[in-house]
Design an enzyme around this catalytic site. Structure first.
Site, PDB file in Angstrom:
ATOM      1  CG  PHE A 107      -1.976  -1.492   1.023  1.00 53.25           C
ATOM      2  CD1 PHE A 107      -3.598  -0.156   0.620  1.00 53.25           C
ATOM      3  CD2 PHE A 107      -1.468  -2.174   1.326  1.00 53.25           C
ATOM      4  CE1 PHE A 107      -3.846  -1.999   0.563  1.00 53.25           C
ATOM      5  CE2 PHE A 107      -3.238  -3.425   1.500  1.00 53.25           C
ATOM      6  CZ  PHE A 107      -3.798  -3.259   1.003  1.00 53.25           C
ATOM      7  CD  GLU A 290       2.203  -4.632  15.083  1.00 54.55           C
ATOM      8  OE1 GLU A 290       2.589  -4.506  13.686  1.00 54.55           O
ATOM      9  OE2 GLU A 290       1.829  -3.738  15.281  1.00 54.55           O
TER      10      GLU A 290
END
Length: 341
Positions: A107, A290
């Site tokens: 990304f 995460e």
């Protein structure tokens, strides 16, 4: 007299059989050694040896160069990959015969586009060299994607995504975009793999077939020496990323994970669903995707764990147990590159 002749004949036949077995064993061992030597000669001469699996007549459960300074297997018997724990020639020869494709998502949104050129150029040098590789770049600046020459069998696809005013939103949307990519674009092959990697990173050493597994996680370089109580898990029970004090194995990176297509699809779909459910209740996990990744990996144990060699941090000095840095996050000024830092 007849009995004596029968016994003698039996002894002769058994002796001949034993000599025949011994001859076959020696012959096969010799052929194995010669094949192994020829494979090494071919490599030294620059000849392809990928169609032949190196064979040695000696294999031992205790290898002479095994690692004793680090953990090399998890409590649930998944290998932990460090330099010195695998044979790269053997693994490559096995997986190249399978004709697999390894995809990678990256990304490059907003100013993060500045890191893409180094990422792509170093990937050409170190990431699954000799394999079919397809890199998918998600960016809001498609016209700024650099032109990088790629080897035969390797390709790059650019997918446009909207910009965002918050880096947390960019981070959070990755799971949704990975899920959609696998559903819409990637072929439905049970033996293909995908890795999801941070763009603000560079390859420095081999990243190859040793990293392949059903569900692959990378241990975070900032916490691999710490106890569980120091891991930055999401600690609020209201969040779907919550891990209780007695839960969790390692602390895994959100910047590098992967595995078989169906495994990564299930991971991305689950993390996206949990993230969106949290958002509807006004909750944002401590470290966005995460945190949800670590919750997922606690429940669904990874089948292969990669050591911090596979995502180091450039600002950290290399430690003695890290013999090689394969992939590392570059030093950067977050205030300059993040929209709301």
């Amino acid at each position: 007299m007849h009995l004596i002749n029968t016994k003698a004949l039996t002894v002769v036949v058994l002796s001949a059989l034993m000599l025949g077995v011994l001859f076959c064993y020696i012959s096969l061992s010799y052929r194995g050694v010669e094949l192994f030597k020829q494979n090494n000669i071919n490599q030294q001469n620059g000849l392809a040896a990928d169609d032949v699996i190196p064979v040695s007549h000696e294999f031992h459960l205790m290898a002479p160069d095994h690692r004793t300074d680090v953990v090399t297997v998890t409590p649930w018997l998944a290998p932990v990959v460090w330099e010195g724990t695998f044979n790269p020639v053997l693994l490559d020869s096995i997986y190249k015969r399978k004709n697999i494709t390894v995809s990678a998502t990256v990304f490059a949104v907003g100013k993060y586009i500045m890191f893409l050129k180094d990422f792509l150029e170093t990937a050409e040098q170190h990431f699954f060299v000799g394999f079919k590789v397809h890199i998918y770049v998600f960016t809001d600046r498609p016209n700024e994607v650099p032109q990088v020459r790629m080897a035969a069998g390797r390709q790059l696809t650019v997918r446009s995504v909207p910009s965002s005013k918050r880096w947390q939103e960019i981070s959070a949307r990755r799971m949704e975009l990975i899920q959609t990519l696998i559903e819409d674009q990637l072929p439905n092959r049970s033996d293909d793999y995908v890795f999801c990697l941070d763009v603000d990173s560079k390859f420095h050493g081999r990243w190859g077939a040793e990293s392949l597994g059903g569900l692959v996680a990378v241990i975070h370089p900032g916490y691999y020496k710490d106890g569980r109580s120091r891991f930055p898990y999401e600690r609020r029970p209201a969040s779907r990323a919550y891990l209780a004090p007695e839960e969790g194995d390692f602390y895994y990176c959100g910047g590098a994970f992967g595995g078989l297509l169906q495994e990564v699809h299930h991971l991305a779909k689950t993390c996206r669903s949990n993230f969106e459910a949290d958002a509807q209740e006004g909750i944002e996990a401590a470290w966005q995707e995460e945190s949800h990744l670590n919750r997922y990996m606690w429940i669904n144990k990874p089948t292969k764990v990669l050591s911090p060699e596979y995502l180091w941090q450039d600002f950290k000095p290399q430690t003695p147990e890290v013999h090689i840095i394969r992939f590392s996050g570059v030093v950067k000024n977050y205030a300059e590159i993040r929209p709301n830092a």
